[in-house]
Design a protein around this motif. Structure first.
Motif, PDB file in Angstrom:
ATOM      1  N   ASN A 171      44.126  51.692  61.658  1.00 27.89           N
ATOM      2  CA  ASN A 171      44.526  50.526  60.884  1.00 27.89           C
ATOM      3  C   ASN A 171      44.708  50.879  59.410  1.00 27.89           C
ATOM      4  O   ASN A 171      45.620  50.392  58.748  1.00 27.89           O
ATOM      5  N   SER A 172      43.818  51.715  58.896  1.00 27.19           N
ATOM      6  CA  SER A 172      43.888  52.051  57.480  1.00 27.19           C
ATOM      7  C   SER A 172      45.159  52.843  57.158  1.00 27.19           C
ATOM      8  O   SER A 172      45.634  52.823  56.029  1.00 27.19           O
ATOM      9  N   ARG A 173      45.697  53.543  58.160  1.00 24.82           N
ATOM     10  CA  ARG A 173      46.911  54.324  57.928  1.00 24.82           C
ATOM     11  C   ARG A 173      48.165  53.503  58.108  1.00 24.82           C
ATOM     12  O   ARG A 173      49.179  53.771  57.485  1.00 24.82           O
ATOM     13  N   SER A 174      48.137  52.483  58.948  1.00 25.17           N
ATOM     14  CA  SER A 174      49.360  51.768  59.287  1.00 25.17           C
ATOM     15  C   SER A 174      49.444  50.378  58.681  1.00 25.17           C
ATOM     16  O   SER A 174      50.491  49.961  58.209  1.00 25.17           O
ATOM     17  N   VAL A 175      48.348  49.651  58.675  1.00 22.85           N
ATOM     18  CA  VAL A 175      48.387  48.271  58.224  1.00 22.85           C
ATOM     19  C   VAL A 175      47.248  48.004  57.248  1.00 22.85           C
ATOM     20  O   VAL A 175      46.087  48.300  57.542  1.00 22.85           O
ATOM     21  N   ASP A 176      47.588  47.480  56.089  1.00 22.46           N
ATOM     22  CA  ASP A 176      46.580  47.062  55.123  1.00 22.46           C
ATOM     23  C   ASP A 176      46.235  45.609  55.438  1.00 22.46           C
ATOM     24  O   ASP A 176      47.057  44.716  55.220  1.00 22.46           O
ATOM     25  N   PRO A 177      45.032  45.344  55.982  1.00 27.52           N
ATOM     26  CA  PRO A 177      44.696  43.973  56.389  1.00 27.52           C
ATOM     27  C   PRO A 177      44.633  42.997  55.221  1.00 27.52           C
ATOM     28  O   PRO A 177      44.675  41.781  55.423  1.00 27.52           O
ATOM     29  N   PHE A 178      44.542  43.505  53.997  1.00 28.87           N
ATOM     30  CA  PHE A 178      44.502  42.628  52.831  1.00 28.87           C
ATOM     31  C   PHE A 178      45.901  42.269  52.311  1.00 28.87           C
ATOM     32  O   PHE A 178      46.043  41.359  51.515  1.00 28.87           O
ATOM     33  N   ALA A 179      46.916  43.026  52.746  1.00 30.52           N
ATOM     34  CA  ALA A 179      48.246  42.844  52.183  1.00 30.52           C
ATOM     35  C   ALA A 179      48.772  41.427  52.401  1.00 30.52           C
ATOM     36  O   ALA A 179      49.298  40.791  51.488  1.00 30.52           O
ATOM     37  N   ALA A 180      48.616  40.914  53.627  1.00 33.85           N
ATOM     38  CA  ALA A 180      49.142  39.586  53.946  1.00 33.85           C
ATOM     39  C   ALA A 180      48.388  38.475  53.218  1.00 33.85           C
ATOM     40  O   ALA A 180      48.923  37.397  52.989  1.00 33.85           O
ATOM     41  N   LEU A 181      47.136  38.764  52.854  1.00 35.59           N
ATOM     42  CA  LEU A 181      46.302  37.745  52.203  1.00 35.59           C
ATOM     43  C   LEU A 181      46.351  37.800  50.686  1.00 35.59           C
ATOM     44  O   LEU A 181      45.880  36.870  50.027  1.00 35.59           O
ATOM     45  N   SER A 182      46.901  38.863  50.128  1.00 39.47           N
ATOM     46  CA  SER A 182      46.759  39.116  48.699  1.00 39.47           C
ATOM     47  C   SER A 182      47.387  38.034  47.830  1.00 39.47           C
ATOM     48  O   SER A 182      46.952  37.810  46.698  1.00 39.47           O
ATOM     49  N   ALA A 183      48.405  37.346  48.341  1.00 43.48           N
ATOM     50  CA  ALA A 183      49.066  36.303  47.545  1.00 43.48           C
ATOM     51  C   ALA A 183      48.284  34.996  47.528  1.00 43.48           C
ATOM     52  O   ALA A 183      48.611  34.093  46.748  1.00 43.48           O
ATOM     53  N   TRP A 184      47.274  34.886  48.391  1.00 39.94           N
ATOM     54  CA  TRP A 184      46.435  33.683  48.386  1.00 39.94           C
ATOM     55  C   TRP A 184      45.288  33.906  47.407  1.00 39.94           C
ATOM     56  O   TRP A 184      44.505  34.836  47.558  1.00 39.94           O
ATOM     57  N   ILE A 185      45.204  33.042  46.395  1.00 38.33           N
ATOM     58  CA  ILE A 185      44.225  33.227  45.326  1.00 38.33           C
ATOM     59  C   ILE A 185      43.378  31.960  45.195  1.00 38.33           C
ATOM     60  O   ILE A 185      43.679  31.075  44.391  1.00 38.33           O
ATOM     61  N   PRO A 186      42.321  31.833  45.991  1.00 37.66           N
ATOM     62  CA  PRO A 186      41.450  30.654  45.901  1.00 37.66           C
ATOM     63  C   PRO A 186      40.594  30.694  44.642  1.00 37.66           C
ATOM     64  O   PRO A 186      40.384  31.752  44.043  1.00 37.66           O
ATOM     65  N   TYR A 187      40.088  29.540  44.253  1.00 42.92           N
ATOM     66  CA  TYR A 187      39.097  29.454  43.185  1.00 42.92           C
ATOM     67  C   TYR A 187      37.711  29.559  43.822  1.00 42.92           C
ATOM     68  O   TYR A 187      37.378  28.783  44.723  1.00 42.92           O
ATOM     69  N   ILE A 188      36.926  30.521  43.362  1.00 47.08           N
ATOM     70  CA  ILE A 188      35.571  30.706  43.872  1.00 47.08           C
ATOM     71  C   ILE A 188      34.599  30.453  42.719  1.00 47.08           C
ATOM     72  O   ILE A 188      34.653  31.125  41.687  1.00 47.08           O
ATOM     73  N   PHE A 189      33.726  29.482  42.911  1.00 50.20           N
ATOM     74  CA  PHE A 189      32.787  29.067  41.871  1.00 50.20           C
ATOM     75  C   PHE A 189      31.386  29.543  42.246  1.00 50.20           C
ATOM     76  O   PHE A 189      30.868  29.175  43.307  1.00 50.20           O
ATOM     77  N   VAL A 190      30.798  30.367  41.381  1.00 50.19           N
ATOM     78  CA  VAL A 190      29.489  30.950  41.692  1.00 50.19           C
ATOM     79  C   VAL A 190      28.535  30.780  40.511  1.00 50.19           C
ATOM     80  O   VAL A 190      28.954  30.591  39.366  1.00 50.19           O
ATOM     81  N   ASN A 191      27.258  30.853  40.814  1.00 49.90           N
ATOM     82  CA  ASN A 191      26.206  30.818  39.806  1.00 49.90           C
ATOM     83  C   ASN A 191      25.361  32.084  39.965  1.00 49.90           C
ATOM     84  O   ASN A 191      24.920  32.381  41.081  1.00 49.90           O
TER      85      ASN A 191
END
Length: 346
Positions: free
Chosen positions: A233-253
């Motif tokens: 998978n690491s050689r053929s498909v980047d599992p983060f590529a399809a998700l990279s355009a989604w930018i949620p707001y994450i609120f942490v303390n």
């Protein structure tokens, strides 16, 4: 026996009453409204548990104050508890339209765990599924994602917000990731979203913390490469590529160990790039040691908390105790000391 309502349940006592006008282009206003929608779900379930109806019910001001109405409750099929809600924006005709284009038409919100007998056992069961990376296999999530799909199919992705707190933030995160994999990117507000890992962020010594994170990345990347499946998978498909355009707001303390690891998770990527081993981190950041071990014994496991991009918002205001640091109420306070940073995966 009559159970007195908590002050925190009463909008007139603890809600963001200062927001008499909503500027939908203002990040504080948007955050406060999203958090209030989530609090509305908490109070809906408490109203149900305590049989508060009519004038005794406390939930509706949490959305009506912002000109939303409750379109649908999302009910768990296992214990009949209310875990989510779909709200529709219905501004009055006299409403100022200066920023109306930035408002959502619908908000789909999810609550977190309620430590009361009527819902506790089911919520804890969901928490355990979350820890084991199995939230996607639960009937509660199936109800949630079907609701999200139906709303998006009806009104379009640009008109829908997702919001959640704690377990509910995990539910919203999973729904958002699921939709993003199909090319649909929803605005998401994730409050105190769980990040299960060793509590490295609580270490005060920065050098020790940095060393532990680097070692962990090297080990994680090594195990991922050693796995034939992950290596392919690491050689053929980047599992983060399809998700990279989604930018949620994450609120942490930082005082909330349930979510604070997001701070180190994103900042560590920059550190690894700075010292010239970003390739190792690129592989490591897509995996967790727990997930790799689960995969090794034949159980497909995708850690929910691992995401490529985010707008990370850290509340630096002092929290006297964990309950305050993890609570939803902090996120509509007007005097927060916030640090905001965008992380875009490349």
């Amino acid at each position: 026996m009559v159970v007195m309502a908590s002050e925190r349940e009463d909008f007139s006592l603890s809600g963001p009453l200062h927001l008499t006008f909503i500027d939908w282009t203002n990040s504080h206003h948007r955050r406060s409204v999203a958090a209030s929608m989530v609090q509305g779900v908490y109070i809906l379930e408490r109203d149900r548990q305590l049989r508060r109806q009519g004038a005794e019910a406390l939930a509706s001001p949490w959305w009506e104050f912002f000109h939303f109405h409750l379109l649908r409750q999302l009910v768990d099929d296992a214990d009949s508890s209310i875990f989510g809600a779909i709200y529709e924006f219905k501004p009055p005709t006299s409403h100022c339209h200066q920023s109306i284009d930035e408002s959502p038409r619908y908000v789909i919100a999810f609550r977190g765990t309620i430590t009361k007998p009527d819902s506790l056992s089911r919520d804890l069961e969901l928490d355990l599924h979350l820890i084991r990376n199995g939230l996607h296999e639960t009937s509660r999530f199936e109800i949630a994602i079907q609701a999200v799909r139906n709303v998006v199919a009806t009104v379009g992705e640009s008109n829908v917000w997702l919001a959640g707190h704690s377990l509910g933030a995990a539910m919203a995160l999973l729904a958002g990731k699921t939709m993003a994999k199909t090319g649909i990117f929803l605005q998401a507000f994730l409050f105190n979203s769980p990040f299960f890992s060793a509590p490295v962020e609580r270490i005060k010594d920065k050098r020790v913390k940095k060393g532990i994170r680097i070692a962990s990345s090297v080990i994680t990347a090594g195990i991922a490469l050693a796995s034939k499946k992950n290596y392919q998978n690491s050689r053929s498909v980047d599992p983060f590529a399809a998700l990279s355009a989604w930018i949620p707001y994450i609120f942490v303390n930082p005082g909330d160990h349930i979510c604070s690891e997001y701070i180190g998770y994103f900042e560590h990527r920059k550190t690894m790039d700075d010292i010239g081993i970003g390739a190792i981190e690129k592989l490591a950041t897509q995996h967790s040691l727990g997930g790799l071990l689960m995969s090794a014994v034949g159980k497909d496991s995708e850690p929910l908390h691992l995401i490529p991009s985010a707008n990370l918002v850290v509340n630096m205001s002092p929290a006297p105790h964990f309950k305050e640091a993890h609570g939803i109420h902090q996120w509509w306070r007007p005097d927060l000391a916030l640090q905001c940073k965008a992380y875009n995966y490349k």
